[in-house]
Scaffold this motif. Structure first.
Motif, PDB file in Angstrom:
ATOM      1  N   UNK A  34      35.933  22.871  44.391  1.00  0.00           N
ATOM      2  CA  UNK A  34      35.686  23.136  42.967  1.00  0.00           C
ATOM      3  C   UNK A  34      35.972  24.584  42.626  1.00  0.00           C
ATOM      4  N   UNK A  35      35.564  25.515  43.475  1.00  0.00           N
ATOM      5  CA  UNK A  35      35.819  26.937  43.214  1.00  0.00           C
ATOM      6  C   UNK A  35      37.318  27.242  43.264  1.00  0.00           C
ATOM      7  N   UNK A  36      38.030  26.589  44.186  1.00  0.00           N
ATOM      8  CA  UNK A  36      39.484  26.773  44.248  1.00  0.00           C
ATOM      9  C   UNK A  36      40.123  26.257  42.957  1.00  0.00           C
ATOM     10  N   UNK A  37      39.626  25.136  42.475  1.00  0.00           N
ATOM     11  CA  UNK A  37      40.181  24.550  41.240  1.00  0.00           C
ATOM     12  C   UNK A  37      39.966  25.470  40.046  1.00  0.00           C
ATOM     13  N   UNK A  38      38.786  26.053  39.946  1.00  0.00           N
ATOM     14  CA  UNK A  38      38.504  26.975  38.838  1.00  0.00           C
ATOM     15  C   UNK A  38      39.394  28.213  38.922  1.00  0.00           C
ATOM     16  N   UNK A  39      39.612  28.706  40.133  1.00  0.00           N
ATOM     17  CA  UNK A  39      40.488  29.870  40.321  1.00  0.00           C
ATOM     18  C   UNK A  39      41.923  29.529  39.967  1.00  0.00           C
ATOM     19  N   UNK A  40      42.345  28.322  40.304  1.00  0.00           N
ATOM     20  CA  UNK A  40      43.700  27.866  39.967  1.00  0.00           C
ATOM     21  C   UNK A  40      43.947  27.926  38.467  1.00  0.00           C
ATOM     22  N   UNK A  41      42.972  27.497  37.676  1.00  0.00           N
ATOM     23  CA  UNK A  41      43.119  27.539  36.219  1.00  0.00           C
ATOM     24  C   UNK A  41      43.249  28.978  35.715  1.00  0.00           C
ATOM     25  N   UNK A  42      42.488  29.876  36.308  1.00  0.00           N
ATOM     26  CA  UNK A  42      42.558  31.282  35.883  1.00  0.00           C
ATOM     27  C   UNK A  42      43.948  31.864  36.143  1.00  0.00           C
ATOM     28  N   UNK A  43      44.519  31.511  37.279  1.00  0.00           N
ATOM     29  CA  UNK A  43      45.823  32.070  37.653  1.00  0.00           C
ATOM     30  C   UNK A  43      46.959  31.404  36.875  1.00  0.00           C
ATOM     31  N   UNK A  44      46.974  30.074  36.867  1.00  0.00           N
ATOM     32  CA  UNK A  44      48.099  29.363  36.251  1.00  0.00           C
ATOM     33  C   UNK A  44      48.068  29.393  34.728  1.00  0.00           C
ATOM     34  N   UNK A  45      46.878  29.310  34.138  1.00  0.00           N
ATOM     35  CA  UNK A  45      46.775  29.203  32.680  1.00  0.00           C
ATOM     36  C   UNK A  45      46.465  30.552  32.035  1.00  0.00           C
ATOM     37  N   UNK A  46      45.460  31.257  32.582  1.00  0.00           N
ATOM     38  CA  UNK A  46      44.990  32.480  31.927  1.00  0.00           C
ATOM     39  C   UNK A  46      45.727  33.739  32.364  1.00  0.00           C
ATOM     40  N   UNK A  47      46.610  33.617  33.372  1.00  0.00           N
ATOM     41  CA  UNK A  47      47.377  34.763  33.852  1.00  0.00           C
ATOM     42  C   UNK A  47      46.473  35.859  34.415  1.00  0.00           C
ATOM     43  N   UNK A  48      45.364  35.456  35.008  1.00  0.00           N
ATOM     44  CA  UNK A  48      44.475  36.407  35.679  1.00  0.00           C
ATOM     45  C   UNK A  48      45.024  36.675  37.079  1.00  0.00           C
ATOM     46  N   UNK A  88      44.204  38.027  42.976  1.00  0.00           N
ATOM     47  CA  UNK A  88      43.184  38.736  43.754  1.00  0.00           C
ATOM     48  C   UNK A  88      41.831  38.651  43.070  1.00  0.00           C
ATOM     49  N   UNK A  89      41.818  38.885  41.757  1.00  0.00           N
ATOM     50  CA  UNK A  89      40.570  38.836  41.004  1.00  0.00           C
ATOM     51  C   UNK A  89      39.981  37.420  40.995  1.00  0.00           C
ATOM     52  N   UNK A  90      40.809  36.436  40.709  1.00  0.00           N
ATOM     53  CA  UNK A  90      40.336  35.054  40.628  1.00  0.00           C
ATOM     54  C   UNK A  90      39.848  34.543  41.979  1.00  0.00           C
ATOM     55  N   UNK A  91      40.572  34.871  43.020  1.00  0.00           N
ATOM     56  CA  UNK A  91      40.234  34.356  44.351  1.00  0.00           C
ATOM     57  C   UNK A  91      39.034  35.069  44.968  1.00  0.00           C
ATOM     58  N   UNK A  92      38.880  36.347  44.689  1.00  0.00           N
ATOM     59  CA  UNK A  92      37.705  37.058  45.218  1.00  0.00           C
ATOM     60  C   UNK A  92      36.419  36.500  44.612  1.00  0.00           C
ATOM     61  N   UNK A  93      36.469  36.213  43.317  1.00  0.00           N
ATOM     62  CA  UNK A  93      35.300  35.624  42.664  1.00  0.00           C
ATOM     63  C   UNK A  93      35.018  34.229  43.227  1.00  0.00           C
ATOM     64  N   UNK A  94      36.074  33.453  43.401  1.00  0.00           N
ATOM     65  CA  UNK A  94      35.922  32.100  43.940  1.00  0.00           C
ATOM     66  C   UNK A  94      35.377  32.135  45.368  1.00  0.00           C
TER      67      UNK A  94
END
Length: 378
Positions: free
Chosen positions: A341-355, A358-364
């Motif tokens: 689930x955390x990987x999935x949430x990070x995926x959305x941040x990277x692919x959709x939100x352009x975050x 490093x930031x998305x994955x560290x939080x996840x």
């Protein structure tokens, strides 16, 4: 699926399978959880691996070892049977096997003298995508809005979900960040790739395929199960690429039949009869040639129906070759899917939100580690 259900129902006068169709695997899980809460589970369901793990962790699935030891089942002929294991019991049987493939437009690649099979890695595919974008004005490649694909990319860059000892979540490693941020840059900064997201059910998936088939993209990462719907006069199937010097490590995953503890005994027995029917060599071969998914028995490849289809479409063999030569098992998430689930949430941040990855994955990683620590303490 309906054809095989109909054939089974006609083949016996004791049991009848009544199908209930869901939009996608997440919706199936929601429907199952509602029926389980009401004390009225179905006799049988098909679940993807992450959903299977959540159900297995909830102790609602019927152990199948006794059934599978029947000589006529011939479990030694089955592929990926070990993926149905949980807590030393077999709780799932492969219905079909999926591996994520690369589909590309033959005409566009040939026009620009790009030989997919000779591309050394994903970075060279990105260079090809850049050339196609410049020359054709279309997306050079489409990245599916799909967690399993993003996990494949990270593992094909040398990353893993956890450390070798199983104690540390490693989704913020250099390898994960490199693969994911490369994808993000190619989509959002270089604009040589794209991703489609949102909609009902699998709408985003089919829009991605439509973009490739209708000259809006030169290729996409998809499932072996797309093979039944594609026009192979226009597209070809390629195996996945690694990143840099890393070998590709695509997951070969079993989508599983599950039976339920609290279903009536007679329904359990009928469900198992259907599982046996469905996974027999002829039926799994029929499923494979109609859908593109990988058959669940080695013997299916030798059936007439499979061999005849192979003559018509040689690309049918590519997913099976990838699964057998490069495929790796999915990560067994001991948290019952919370790391996924955390990987999935990070995926959305990277692919959709352009975050940045490093930031998305560290939080996840921090959130996933807390969930893993809870399990390890137990």
């Amino acid at each position: 699926m309906n054809k095989l259900i109909e054939d089974f129902n006609k083949s016996n006068d004791k049991y009848e399978i009544v199908p209930v169709v869901q939009g996608e695997y997440g919706e199936t899980l929601q429907a199952l959880q509602a029926s389980l809460a009401a004390g009225k589970p179905p006799a049988l369901a098909i679940n993807r691996y992450p959903e299977f793990m959540k159900l297995a962790n909830s102790d609602v699935l019927l152990p199948l070892d006794e059934y599978m030891n029947e000589p006529e089942f011939n479990k030694d002929d089955m592929l990926l049977l070990d993926q149905g294991l949980y807590d030393e019991k077999t709780l799932g049987v492969p219905a079909f096997v999926a591996s994520q493939m690369m589909y590309y437009r033959k005409d566009i690649f040939e026009k620009h003298n790009i030989n997919y099979d000779e591309l050394e890695n994903f970075e060279e595919l990105a260079e090809a995508a850049k050339l196609i974008k410049e020359k054709e004005g279309i997306s050079g490649w489409s990245v599916m809005w799909y967690t399993e694909h993003m996990i494949d990319y990270a593992r094909s860059a040398g990353g893993d979900i956890v450390s070798e000892d199983g104690k540390t979540v490693t989704i913020d490693s250099e390898e994960w960040v490199y693969a994911w941020d490369s994808i993000r840059k190619w989509i959002h900064e270089d604009k040589i790739m794209d991703t489609v997201h949102g909609g009902n059910g699998w709408e985003w998936w089919y829009k991605t395929i439509d973009n490739v088939m209708n000259d809006r993209s030169a290729g996409y990462t998809g499932s072996s199960g797309d093979g039944g719907d594609l026009d192979f006069t226009k597209v070809a199937t390629g195996m996945q690429k690694g990143f840099k010097d890393s070998e590709p490590r695509p997951v070969a995953v079993s989508v599983m039949f599950n039976l339920f503890k609290d279903a009536p005994k007679e329904q359990q027995e009928g469900a198992w009869e259907f599982v046996k029917f469905y996974t027999a060599a002829e039926q799994t071969a029929y499923w494979a040639v109609e859908t593109g998914y990988i058959p669940v028995r080695d013997s299916a490849v030798e059936t007439d129906i499979y061999q005849e289809k192979l003559k018509e479409n040689p690309y049918l063999a590519v997913p099976l070759e990838q699964a057998k030569t490069k495929g790796i098992p999915p990560y067994v998430d001991p948290t019952g899917g919370k790391i996924y689930t955390e990987i999935e949430l990070a995926k959305d941040k990277v692919l959709i939100q352009n975050i940045p990855a490093k930031e998305a994955l560290e939080e996840a990683q921090k959130k996933a580690q807390k969930e893993l620590d809870k399990v390890l303490k137990k």
